[in-house]
Design a protein around this motif. Structure first.
Motif, PDB file in Angstrom:
ATOM      1  N   GLU A 228       0.830  -1.203   0.000  1.00 58.54           N
ATOM      2  CA  GLU A 228       0.000   0.000   0.000  1.00 58.54           C
ATOM      3  C   GLU A 228       0.867   1.256   0.000  1.00 58.54           C
ATOM      4  O   GLU A 228       1.848   1.349   0.733  1.00 58.54           O
ATOM      5  CB  GLU A 228      -0.894   0.041   1.247  1.00 58.54           C
ATOM      6  N   THR A 229       0.462   2.215  -0.813  1.00 56.23           N
ATOM      7  CA  THR A 229       1.115   3.513  -0.808  1.00 56.23           C
ATOM      8  C   THR A 229       0.591   4.321   0.381  1.00 56.23           C
ATOM      9  O   THR A 229      -0.378   3.922   1.038  1.00 56.23           O
ATOM     10  CB  THR A 229       0.825   4.275  -2.115  1.00 56.23           C
TER      11      THR A 229
ATOM     12  N   GLY B 243      -3.043   4.956   0.218  1.00 56.57           N
ATOM     13  CA  GLY B 243      -3.951   3.813   0.243  1.00 56.57           C
ATOM     14  C   GLY B 243      -4.112   3.038  -1.049  1.00 56.57           C
ATOM     15  O   GLY B 243      -4.914   2.112  -1.123  1.00 56.57           O
ATOM     16  N   ARG B 244      -3.338   3.382  -2.076  1.00 55.47           N
ATOM     17  CA  ARG B 244      -3.406   2.609  -3.321  1.00 55.47           C
ATOM     18  C   ARG B 244      -2.531   1.368  -3.202  1.00 55.47           C
ATOM     19  O   ARG B 244      -1.516   1.373  -2.511  1.00 55.47           O
ATOM     20  CB  ARG B 244      -2.917   3.446  -4.506  1.00 55.47           C
ATOM     21  N   THR B 245      -2.898   0.320  -3.905  1.00 54.91           N
ATOM     22  CA  THR B 245      -2.080  -0.884  -3.965  1.00 54.91           C
ATOM     23  C   THR B 245      -1.176  -0.782  -5.185  1.00 54.91           C
ATOM     24  O   THR B 245      -1.628  -0.415  -6.267  1.00 54.91           O
ATOM     25  CB  THR B 245      -2.965  -2.136  -4.068  1.00 54.91           C
TER      26      THR B 245
ATOM     27  N   ASP C 120       2.906   3.110   2.913  1.00 56.26           N
ATOM     28  CA  ASP C 120       2.176   3.028   4.167  1.00 56.26           C
ATOM     29  C   ASP C 120       3.034   2.326   5.217  1.00 56.26           C
ATOM     30  O   ASP C 120       3.949   1.574   4.894  1.00 56.26           O
ATOM     31  CB  ASP C 120       0.864   2.266   3.950  1.00 56.26           C
TER      32      ASP C 120
ATOM     33  N   HIS D 244       5.267  -7.696   6.634  1.00 55.40           N
ATOM     34  CA  HIS D 244       4.697  -7.525   5.294  1.00 55.40           C
ATOM     35  C   HIS D 244       5.318  -8.556   4.343  1.00 55.40           C
ATOM     36  O   HIS D 244       6.520  -8.834   4.422  1.00 55.40           O
ATOM     37  CB  HIS D 244       4.971  -6.107   4.796  1.00 55.40           C
TER      38      HIS D 244
END
Length: 165
Positions: free
Chosen positions: A13-14, A17-19, A97, A107
């Motif tokens: 995730e950035t 909130g983007r993948t 993120d 992660h």
């Protein structure tokens, strides 16, 4: 160096909130670093930013992953972290993120990165904040432990080599 060709395809995730994946972040080498704002090594932000400025137009992307696993040295929310990085260190490179880099809840990107060995031949846990993983466009990983500064000749040489590959 360890061959982990799929590491560039592992989603994360950035900060907004983007993948995305390392392949989407940059087509060239990506220097992945777990960062913290309240650490004795935090001044490495300045050197990381200089690497981005020196080599970004040649294909390098520096990518920071805030992590609060080492003595709570990254306690803020992502908005506070981004503000701190920008105003204090002039960071222009992407900050992802907040994640965990060690333990059961690490992660998946870091689970893969930690399989790579450092210069002494040791793989495994991230030792501290500002551990660096240079991921080549071919998925190869070169690992540098936290005390190795971003402008260390070994890091710069690895970046230059990865840019030529």
């Amino acid at each position: 160096m360890t061959d982990t060709t799929d590491v560039r395809d592992i989603p994360f995730e950035t900060a907004d909130g983007r993948t995305t994946t390392l392949n989407e972040v940059g087509t060239g080498p990506v220097l992945v670093v777990n960062v913290a704002s309240k650490c004795g090594l935090t001044p490495q932000y300045e050197q990381l930013e200089q690497l981005q400025r020196d080599y970004g137009d040649k294909g390098l992307t520096v990518l920071g992953f805030p992590c609060n696993q080492f003595m709570g040295q990254e306690p803020g929310k992502i908005d506070e972290i981004l503000e701190y990085c920008s105003t204090t260190w002039g960071v222009s490179f992407p900050i992802a993120d907040k994640i965990k880099v060690n333990g059961r809840n690490a992660h998946p990107l870091y689970k893969a990165l930690k399989k790579s060995e450092d210069g002494a031949g040791k793989a495994g846990r991230v030792a501290w904040n500002f551990e660096k993983f240079l991921v080549g466009d071919d998925g190869s990983v070169t690992r540098f432990r936290p005390p190795t500064k971003p402008d260390d000749p070994a890091v710069v040489s690895a970046i230059r080599g990865a840019l030529k590959a």
